[in-house]
Design an enzyme around this catalytic site. Sequence first.
Site, short mmCIF file in Angstrom:
data_model
loop_
_atom_site.label_atom_id
_atom_site.label_comp_id
_atom_site.label_asym_id
_atom_site.label_seq_id
_atom_site.Cartn_x
_atom_site.Cartn_y
_atom_site.Cartn_z
N PRO A 2 0.83 -1.21 0.00
CA PRO A 2 0.00 0.00 0.00
C PRO A 2 0.87 1.26 0.00
O PRO A 2 1.87 1.32 0.71
CB PRO A 2 -0.81 -0.11 1.29
CG PRO A 2 -0.09 -1.09 2.13
CD PRO A 2 0.69 -1.98 1.22
N GLU A 3 0.49 2.21 -0.81
CA GLU A 3 1.19 3.49 -0.82
C GLU A 3 0.33 4.53 -0.09
O GLU A 3 -0.77 4.23 0.36
CB GLU A 3 1.50 3.90 -2.27
CG GLU A 3 2.51 2.95 -2.90
CD GLU A 3 3.50 3.66 -3.82
OE1 GLU A 3 3.71 4.88 -3.67
OE2 GLU A 3 4.06 2.98 -4.69
#
Length: 298
Positions: A2-3
């Site tokens: 996840p960014e």
Amino acid sequence: MPELPEVETVRRGLQPAMEGARFTRVEARRPDLRFPLPKNFVQRLEGQTVVGLGRRAKYLMADLSSGEVLIMHLGMSGSFHVLHGQDLHGKDADTPGKFHHERGKIGNHDHVVFQMSSGATVTFNDPRRFGFMKIVERGKLDDEPMIASLGPEPLGNAFDAAMLAQACKGKKTSIKAALLDQQNVAGLGNIYVCEALNRSRLSPKRQASTLATRTGAPHARTAPLVDAIKAVLQDAIKAGGSSLRDHRQTDGDLGYFQHHFRVYDREGEKCPTPGCGGTIKRIVQTGRSTFFCPVCQK
Ligand SMILES: [Zn+2]
């Protein structure tokens, strides 16, 4: 992995379930994630109210009424699932469509469960267990090495052309590496650096020092880059927001959503820059894939 936009989307999804609510019951189904869970984890949370749910870089930070902060990190494969009270009587949680990674089998990797006074059940699932939870005193947050070393938030006012120029002045490393350096700007990951560089037509191989003049003032190319970084993140957060709306009614999974990327993972495809005609290329920089257009990104 996840960014930042995904973490922000998770934060927004957790907010209605957790903010202003009390932990009525906390269940830790194993003693560790990436790190051991904090000492007296359950006791330090049960009975506490989440005063606010914030985010710093990719860390979710739940401010507790005790004066402590619960820091949560999704790692590589972590996700949250929210079951709102009313869902218990109706729909069963089904697997949603477009996720970047498959969620772990329900139950198997549900490591931490929060029962909230809002009626919501918040479950942290993490098949690979690179995620973690930590509890620290609010006043000692700045002593936490992982927090203290972080540069400005890319969407905050402190991150601007002047700041980025100062950070890159004289730096011989690539612009890509400079933007991934969390001390220069916090929470920016591989995907969004590639996207922002394509939007601003800058080569990822360009030397970071070229973002500054000799005196350390921003070069003319620096402000458009900063704008592109903010824009790609904002667009992704907006997309995440709509994925949140789509999934909220049917499923409480928070975490991963499929974006439309301009260059990321598009090796061999046409560059999206109008009139460019170039082809997206993949190279490896400091161990990570970089996707860019060698024709319009200079
Ligand atoms: Zn191009």
